[in-house]
Motif scaffolding. Structure first.
Motif, mmCIF file in Angstrom:
data_model
loop_
_atom_site.group_PDB
_atom_site.id
_atom_site.type_symbol
_atom_site.label_atom_id
_atom_site.label_comp_id
_atom_site.label_asym_id
_atom_site.label_seq_id
_atom_site.Cartn_x
_atom_site.Cartn_y
_atom_site.Cartn_z
ATOM 1 N N VAL A 361 0.836 -1.204 0.000
ATOM 2 C CA VAL A 361 0.000 0.000 0.000
ATOM 3 C C VAL A 361 0.870 1.252 0.000
ATOM 4 C CG1 VAL A 361 -1.577 1.383 1.405
ATOM 5 C CG2 VAL A 361 -2.037 -1.047 1.047
ATOM 6 N N LYS A 362 1.876 1.275 0.866
ATOM 7 C CA LYS A 362 2.768 2.443 0.943
ATOM 8 C C LYS A 362 3.498 2.657 -0.383
ATOM 9 C CE LYS A 362 6.527 4.492 3.670
ATOM 10 N NZ LYS A 362 7.282 4.923 2.483
ATOM 11 N N ASP A 363 3.948 1.572 -0.993
ATOM 12 C CA ASP A 363 4.656 1.678 -2.266
ATOM 13 C C ASP A 363 3.757 2.288 -3.339
ATOM 14 O OD1 ASP A 363 6.806 1.053 -4.212
ATOM 15 O OD2 ASP A 363 5.350 -0.394 -4.967
ATOM 16 N N ARG A 367 4.238 6.030 -5.169
ATOM 17 C CA ARG A 367 4.377 6.135 -6.625
ATOM 18 C C ARG A 367 3.201 6.844 -7.277
ATOM 19 N NH1 ARG A 367 5.019 -0.051 -7.719
ATOM 20 N NH2 ARG A 367 5.001 0.562 -9.922
ATOM 21 N N GLY A 368 2.234 7.279 -6.464
ATOM 22 C CA GLY A 368 1.092 8.009 -6.999
ATOM 23 C C GLY A 368 0.078 7.146 -7.718
ATOM 24 N N LEU A 369 0.159 5.845 -7.540
ATOM 25 C CA LEU A 369 -0.765 4.962 -8.257
ATOM 26 C C LEU A 369 -2.170 5.005 -7.676
ATOM 27 C CD1 LEU A 369 1.538 1.858 -8.856
ATOM 28 C CD2 LEU A 369 0.804 3.580 -10.509
ATOM 29 N N ASN A 370 -2.316 5.574 -6.481
ATOM 30 C CA ASN A 370 -3.647 5.688 -5.891
ATOM 31 C C ASN A 370 -4.505 6.730 -6.598
ATOM 32 O OD1 ASN A 370 -1.849 7.617 -4.808
ATOM 33 N ND2 ASN A 370 -3.247 8.048 -3.116
ATOM 34 N N ILE A 375 -6.665 1.038 -8.704
ATOM 35 C CA ILE A 375 -5.640 0.822 -7.678
ATOM 36 C C ILE A 375 -6.106 1.385 -6.340
ATOM 37 C CG2 ILE A 375 -3.246 1.248 -7.021
ATOM 38 C CD1 ILE A 375 -3.613 -0.664 -9.374
ATOM 39 N N ALA A 376 -6.823 2.522 -6.373
ATOM 40 C CA ALA A 376 -7.367 3.082 -5.135
ATOM 41 C C ALA A 376 -8.308 2.079 -4.463
ATOM 42 C CB ALA A 376 -8.090 4.388 -5.426
ATOM 43 N N GLU A 377 -9.136 1.403 -5.279
ATOM 44 C CA GLU A 377 -10.019 0.373 -4.747
ATOM 45 C C GLU A 377 -9.218 -0.776 -4.138
ATOM 46 O OE1 GLU A 377 -14.078 -0.205 -5.324
ATOM 47 O OE2 GLU A 377 -13.173 1.473 -4.282
#
Length: 615
Positions: A361-363, A367-370, A375-377
């Motif tokens: 989750v932190k990674d 990397r802004g993938l959220n 990916i947020a889900e």
């Protein structure tokens, strides 16, 4: 005929030593338009006592929907099983759909679960009509554990693989919360078939349709890949779910199963490169083969591809554009992490399991993938499961959901199969409650395609946009009030901000309070019966009670528990006055007797009446 491509997770790899990188390989069978392959299909349906009522009703309706979708040149057989195995539709062409559906319509619930007997009979029917130009498949549906016949999961899994080698593939469908997901996934993997978790009883028809769509789309089978790694390159892990072995030459062989029209088969690999110099770096030779539809026939094709990586300076690698396959690799990485975390948790290593998910989750956030909704889900899912694992409270439902999500992502490339999960998080029952929206924003939780989604109800917001919302408090039908919604940086979905409360309207029943309340406490006293079974009250639902069946044992009538979780061959203390051969009963409670090897029926006894099934 069979095309392949590959991409690394970094467009340019940095020069240096001991570099870890991921690669995504794609395989696609591209064929000229041709008639779909006909099916040789056997539906094998659990009719044991635990399926009684609504579950069997929906399973049969799903089976009838399969008949509607088949064509006259398809072959269908239908097997039902409890402790006995019956063929209600012998193998035949689908020329009289009304008659076939009528045969399915008459099935009623019975006793205990002879899964192996039903499945092997279905395999036998498919084998009698075996045709290599057809899709030869058994669809095995069950809601419980095998407690009669062959019960050893290792034997059943190995046999599933053997049947597949003979041309009969098995797809498994787990219904509800009582089945053994490890067994069903193991059988599907061994046979290179599919597995589905039918979480909601009214979800059965949709899941059957997904499998039929898949079968119609099969354009290739037996996709096998061999990796011939270059010097200095080693395989760290396989991110896709596949059969991995070493061939006689010591090379890694990977079996990927079926290819579907219009769907890439993905193979994610994690590699370690001991040394990378600036320039074009040889990584591996990729040998692959498959049986593909060609000129309306199944033909074997094979090829070899040389895989190279582009290596630059550290500065060039840092400035290179992000790889366009990062989301697909992220999905596989998430699925692999879920599988690993679950295995660790079941080994009692809960802290390690939790950390794997939280580090991931932190990674993603770093990397802004959220900023991508999918990916947020997944981040919400990972945080939810990490919390449950940390509390050692994953539970049966959570385990099934986690195993299913991991399996689907690592085997298929379909958005309607990944991220499925409709089990309510326990936290929803403990939420603070409000009776009005006030200045907040009203949200509603709905089920869409097996997933729990949050929709905005308050005017002024775009109701078509998705909402990132904590997984732990999602429950179908629940309404919430949040302080505000804010658009993501790319304005593609909303994020919830501030406090979240659950909304109940004055005068309306709170379904979640009602759900969380247990049924009336049983007295624990042995059941007493009236003068005859005819004097028993009737019911067509089992609910949280226990289903009991009366069977002939020599000259005696015995009562036995047929609900899952009970020993099927133990005797039971049960009123003799109401015993009738073959009759099903619903009992408040079944307790283990003091001798530790028999049961006592306790509380009220009702006569179970099979519900009327309407078209």
């Amino acid at each position: 005929m069979l095309k392949t491509s590959y991409d690394f997770d970094q467009a340019i790899l940095p020069a240096g030593s001991s570099l870890k990188t991921n690669i995504l390989l794609r395989f696609r069978a591209e064929i000229a338009e041709s008639p779909r392959r006909n099916l040789n299909l056997s539906l094998v349906i659990d009719r044991s006592g635990s399926m009684a009522g609504a579950p069997l009703h929906h399973a049969l309706k799903a089976a009838e929907s399969v008949v509607d979708q088949l064509e006259k040149d398809d072959i269908l057989s239908v097997v039902v099983y409890d402790d006995e195995v019956d063929t209600v539709v012998p193998p035949q062409a689908v020329t009289n759909k009304a008659a076939l559906k009528n045969s399915i319509h008459r099935v009623r619930a019975g006793g205990i679960t002879n899964l192996s007997g039903g499945w092997l009979k279905g395999c036998e029917h498919v084998k009698t009509q075996l045709d290599p130009q057809k899709i030869n498949r058994v669809l095995l549906l069950t809601d419980g554990h095998a407690n009669m016949g062959i019960q050893d999961p290792n034997v059943l899994t190995a046999t599933s693989g053997q049947k597949a080698e003979l041309g009969v593939t098995t797809t498994t469908l787990g219904f509800g919360q009582g089945f053994n997901e490890d067994l069903l996934i193991g059988m599907a993997r061994a046979a290179s078939g599919n597995f589905y978790f039918i979480q909601s009883i009214d979800d059965a028809t949709e899941v059957f349709s997904i499998e039929l769509d898949s079968l119609r789309a099969v354009v290739g089978q037996n996709l096998n890949v061999t990796l011939e790694l270059a010097d200095g390159v080693s395989l760290v892990d396989t991110l896709s779910l596949a059969k991995v072995s070493q061939n006689d030459a010591g090379k890694t062989a990977i079996a990927l199963g079926e290819l579907y029209e219009g769907e890439d088969k993905l193979l994610g690999l994690s590699l370690l490169i001991s040394s990378a110099q600036v320039g074009k770096l040889p990584v591996m030779k990729l040998h692959y083969s498959a049986d593909v539809v060609q000129n309306d026939l199944i033909q074997s094709v094979s090829d070899t591809v040389d895989v190279f990586a582009k290596v630059g300076t550290v500065e060039e690698a840092a400035l290179a554009s992000t790889s366009h396959i990062i989301l697909e690799l992220s999905r596989l990485t998430i699925a692999k992490a879920k599988e690993t975390a679950l295995n660790l948790a079941e080994d009692g290593r809960h802290e390690e399991a939790e950390q794997i998910l939280r580090v991931l989750v932190k990674d993603f956030r770093d990397r802004g993938l959220n900023e991508n909704f999918e990916i947020a889900e997944e981040i919400d899912q990972l945080e939810y499961f990490a919390g449950r694992i940390a509390q050692k409270a994953l539970g049966n439902a959570g385990r099934k959901e986690l195993r299913d999500q991991s399996y689907q992502t690592m085997t298929r490339n379909r958005s309607d199969l990944v991220g499925r999960g409709v089990t309510a998080g326990d936290e929803v029952y403990a939420m603070p409650i409000v009776n009005e929206v006030g200045s907040g924003v009203e949200l509603h939780c709905v089920r869409e395609g097996g997933k729990l989604r949050i929709k905005v109800m308050t005017k002024g917001y775009d109701s078509t946009k998705n909402i990132q919302f904590p997984r732990a408090i999602r429950a179908e039908g629940a309404r919430y009030v949040v302080e505000k919604l804010e658009l993501s940086s790319e304005r593609t979905f909303y994020r919830v901000h501030g406090n979240i409360t659950r909304l109940t309207q004055p005068g309306e029943p709170d379904i979640f309070v009602a759900h969380s309340q247990s049924r009336s406490t049983n007295t624990g006293k042995a059941s007493k019966g009236p003068a005859s079974a005819a004097d028993l009250a009737a019911t067509d639902t089992v609910g949280e009670s226990i289903l009991v069946q009366c069977v002939k044992d020599g000259s005696k009538l015995r009562a036995r528990a047929v609900s899952d979780g009970y020993e099927p061959d133990w005797n039971m203390r049960f009123p003799r006055s109401v015993r009738e051969e073959g009759m099903l009963y619903v009992v408040d409670e079944v307790k283990t007797a003091p001798d530790g090897k028999s049961y006592i029926a306790c509380g009220e006894i009702k006569r179970f009446v099979q519900p009327t099934i309407t078209n």
